[in-house]
Write a protein that holds these residues in place. Structure first.
Motif, mmCIF file in Angstrom:
data_model
loop_
_atom_site.group_PDB
_atom_site.id
_atom_site.type_symbol
_atom_site.label_atom_id
_atom_site.label_comp_id
_atom_site.label_asym_id
_atom_site.label_seq_id
_atom_site.Cartn_x
_atom_site.Cartn_y
_atom_site.Cartn_z
ATOM 1 N N TYR A 77 -1.007 3.535 -20.047
ATOM 2 C CA TYR A 77 -0.069 4.587 -20.434
ATOM 3 C C TYR A 77 0.189 4.588 -21.943
ATOM 4 C CZ TYR A 77 0.927 4.859 -15.439
ATOM 5 O OH TYR A 77 0.815 5.020 -14.084
ATOM 6 N N ARG A 78 -0.601 3.825 -22.700
ATOM 7 C CA ARG A 78 -0.303 3.647 -24.123
ATOM 8 C C ARG A 78 -0.367 4.956 -24.906
ATOM 9 N NH1 ARG A 78 -5.033 1.223 -22.935
ATOM 10 N NH2 ARG A 78 -6.956 1.911 -23.931
ATOM 11 N N HIS A 79 -1.288 5.855 -24.530
ATOM 12 C CA HIS A 79 -1.378 7.115 -25.271
ATOM 13 C C HIS A 79 -0.117 7.952 -25.070
ATOM 14 C CE1 HIS A 79 -5.374 5.886 -26.012
ATOM 15 N NE2 HIS A 79 -5.873 6.217 -24.838
ATOM 16 N N GLN A 80 0.373 7.990 -23.828
ATOM 17 C CA GLN A 80 1.601 8.733 -23.559
ATOM 18 C C GLN A 80 2.791 8.058 -24.231
ATOM 19 O OE1 GLN A 80 1.699 11.657 -22.096
ATOM 20 N NE2 GLN A 80 3.893 11.826 -22.433
ATOM 21 N N ILE A 81 2.808 6.721 -24.228
ATOM 22 C CA ILE A 81 3.887 5.990 -24.898
ATOM 23 C C ILE A 81 3.897 6.323 -26.385
ATOM 24 C CG2 ILE A 81 4.668 3.687 -25.579
ATOM 25 C CD1 ILE A 81 3.639 2.672 -22.874
ATOM 26 N N GLU A 82 2.709 6.353 -26.978
ATOM 27 C CA GLU A 82 2.600 6.661 -28.407
ATOM 28 C C GLU A 82 3.172 8.037 -28.716
ATOM 29 O OE1 GLU A 82 -0.921 7.285 -31.760
ATOM 30 O OE2 GLU A 82 -1.387 6.405 -29.813
ATOM 31 N N ILE A 83 2.899 8.997 -27.835
ATOM 32 C CA ILE A 83 3.404 10.356 -28.050
ATOM 33 C C ILE A 83 4.918 10.411 -27.859
ATOM 34 C CG2 ILE A 83 3.365 12.704 -27.124
ATOM 35 C CD1 ILE A 83 0.410 12.251 -26.452
ATOM 36 N N GLU A 84 5.420 9.731 -26.818
ATOM 37 C CA GLU A 84 6.843 9.812 -26.492
ATOM 38 C C GLU A 84 7.726 9.131 -27.537
ATOM 39 O OE1 GLU A 84 8.102 11.604 -24.267
ATOM 40 O OE2 GLU A 84 6.366 12.129 -23.051
ATOM 41 N N ILE A 85 7.251 8.008 -28.098
ATOM 42 C CA ILE A 85 8.109 7.259 -29.028
ATOM 43 C C ILE A 85 7.963 7.739 -30.463
ATOM 44 C CG2 ILE A 85 7.962 5.209 -27.573
ATOM 45 C CD1 ILE A 85 6.152 3.964 -29.712
ATOM 46 N N ARG A 86 7.087 8.713 -30.700
ATOM 47 C CA ARG A 86 6.869 9.165 -32.079
ATOM 48 C C ARG A 86 8.156 9.639 -32.753
ATOM 49 N NH1 ARG A 86 1.652 12.528 -32.624
ATOM 50 N NH2 ARG A 86 0.862 10.454 -32.133
ATOM 51 N N PRO A 87 9.024 10.422 -32.074
ATOM 52 C CA PRO A 87 10.285 10.818 -32.738
ATOM 53 C C PRO A 87 11.149 9.618 -33.109
ATOM 54 C CG PRO A 87 9.868 12.191 -30.814
ATOM 55 C CD PRO A 87 8.884 11.069 -30.761
#
Length: 505
Positions: A98-108
């Motif tokens: 899930y790292r790609h989704q995590i990267e997108i979600e935590i960007r803000p």
């Protein structure tokens, strides 16, 4: 360093005791690191799988933050630094699918916290002390940037073998980084240096980061000044310039991600039809050969949004993903769909294992190689048997429009890895269940059985000499009927028991 710095802050004692404390701290840090990585490997996947099934974006974000905070708390509670815990949490999360989704979600959150971090660093900087320590600062800046550039260039030269690329890599990465600030803050909190020393180091890192944009922008010119005979560098620089110019002139084109056999053959057909394309590839040998042949191919990692945008993502009509690595394909689809909602995305997959996932991520069309091979066999077999060509087209197009659903149902053997030529590992399988007198399922219609509770479906029914695909849900079953059922392999015993003895299930 994250383990050693807190140790250096201790009062120490005898040399023997200091050595003992060092190894105890080292072993403690190694033990915590290995334990948390193992926990992350086995536990985080299940946790995130459960959270993803809830489809709650808020719960997903909270879990990511909770893991980071818990990891920091654990390391701090055993006498290590908070930063070490956060670092380990990053490694654990990066090891998840899930790292790609995590990267997108935590960007803000990353952007906000990064801003706060640099503001905090700025408040520590005392400009009034610079006139007194300017010589130390100058030496530190030169030592940091020049020394780091030489070290990275030497390592790059060792592995890459190109002087120009090695020097450019060293120049781009020569500045100090955020991790230096983190170590400096940790050292200050443990009183390991004086205020004057910390100000000199802090100022040097800030200055090195301030000049970094200049180094990055002009690294090509600086390199050409020192490496004048490096023809490979000049060729790459010219190709980068040509890439920028060529893409600006292209619109309504096709972006091909991956330029091996499939990508190259697709490009040939596009050229025959007069359709423009831009190909992205990472293999230098392929790029060199195709470029010399006149193909519109450029070096670029298509998993990066900046590369796709530079290739004209907003002006393209179609994005074709042909790489053989499914994880790479997944990231390309996510990146492209996030930046461009309307573009059609055509992606290749070796088997139907990734068909549903790629579709959910935003792929317009997914082409499983194993199922398309089946379609080729079907089409050529029907044509060889003189079946009308229009009927052949109708049959094959119907299968594709239904996303190959009928082809994904088959009887599996003992070894799931050998069920298909492409090594599909589908968790669903076909099996036949013959109804007997007294079975619960007899005298019931298919719909009343509610097999959906097992994620199962009746795909066929044989009654005597007659057979039918996808029987009607209101078909009443009789003893002797053979049901062809598609279901998860591990659910078969439960389904068979249910169909025979509902009251005992």
């Amino acid at each position: 360093f994250l383990v050693i710095i807190p140790l250096l802050a201790s009062d120490g004692g005898t040399e023997v005791q200091q050595n003992s404390d060092f190894w105890i701290a080292f072993l403690k840090g190694a033990g915590i690191f290995i334990s948390m990585i193992l926990i992350g490997h086995f536990a985080l996947r299940r946790i995130f799988h459960f959270i993803a099934s809830t489809k709650s974006e808020e719960l997903f974000n909270i879990t990511v933050l909770l893991i980071a905070l818990m990891a920091a708390w654990i390391t701090e509670s055993v006498g290590l630094s908070l930063a070490l815990g956060a670092f380990i949490a990053g490694i654990m999360l990066n090891g998840s699918e899930y790292r790609h989704q995590i990267e997108i979600e935590i960007r803000p959150y990353r952007d906000i916290l990064m801003g706060i971090f640099f503001i905090t660093v700025g408040t520590r900087l005392d400009i009034s002390t610079i006139p007194d320590i300017w010589l130390n600062v100058l030496l530190l800046v030169l030592g940091l940037t020049v020394g780091k550039a030489i070290l990275i260039a030497a390592l790059s030269r060792l592995f890459e073998g190109d002087n120009g690329i090695a020097l450019r890599t060293g120049l781009v990465l020569s500045q100090g980084g955020e991790f230096g600030f983190a170590l400096l803050a940790l050292a200050l909190s443990d009183n390991l240096m004086t205020s004057e020393e910390s100000q000199a180091i802090l100022t040097a890192i800030v200055i090195s980061m301030a000049i970094a944009p200049i180094m990055i922008k002009y690294n090509g010119r600086i390199t050409r000044f020192f490496v004048k005979k490096d023809t490979a560098l000049k060729e790459r620089y010219q190709k980068a310039h040509d890439f920028s110019v060529a893409v600006k002139e292209v619109k309504d084109h096709v972006i091909i991600c991956g330029y091996r056999q499939i990508g190259q053959n697709l490009a040939r057909f596009l050229r025959e039809q007069g359709i423009d394309y831009i190909a992205l590839e990472l293999d230098p040998k392929i790029i060199k050969g195709a470029w010399e042949a006149g193909d519109k191919i450029y070096y670029g990692d298509a998993t990066h949004a900046e590369i796709l945008i530079a290739a004209g993502l907003y002006r393209a009509r179609l994005l074709v993903v042909t790489t053989a690595d499914m994880e790479t394909n997944e990231k390309i689809i996510m990146t492209a769909r996030k930046k461009q909602k309307d573009i059609q995305i055509l992606v290749r997959t070796r088997s139907d294992d990734h068909l549903d996932k790629f579709t959910e991520l935003g792929a317009t069309h997914v082409i499983p190689e194993n199922l398309e091979t089946t379609m080729s066999f079907v089409q050529m077999s029907l044509e060889s048997l003189d079946v009308d060509s229009n009927e052949v087209i109708r049959v094959t197009e119907r299968v594709r429009q239904n996303k190959y659903e009928s082809l994904r149902n088959y009887f599996q053997g003992e070894n799931p890895r050998k069920n298909t030529d492409q090594g599909s590992k589908s968790s669903n399988t076909l099996f036949t269940f013959i109804l007997q007198e007294g079975d619960y399922a007899t005298q019931h219609v298919i719909n009343d059985l509610y097999l959906a509770r097992f994620n199962a479906k009746v795909k066929g029914l044989r009654r005597g000499r007659f057979y039918g695909d996808n029987p009607s849900s209101d078909t009443r079953l009789k003893a002797g009927d053979a049901l062809i059922i598609n279901a998860p392999a591990d659910k078969r015993p439960e389904i068979e028991n249910y169909l025979r003895h509902f009251d005992k299930a």
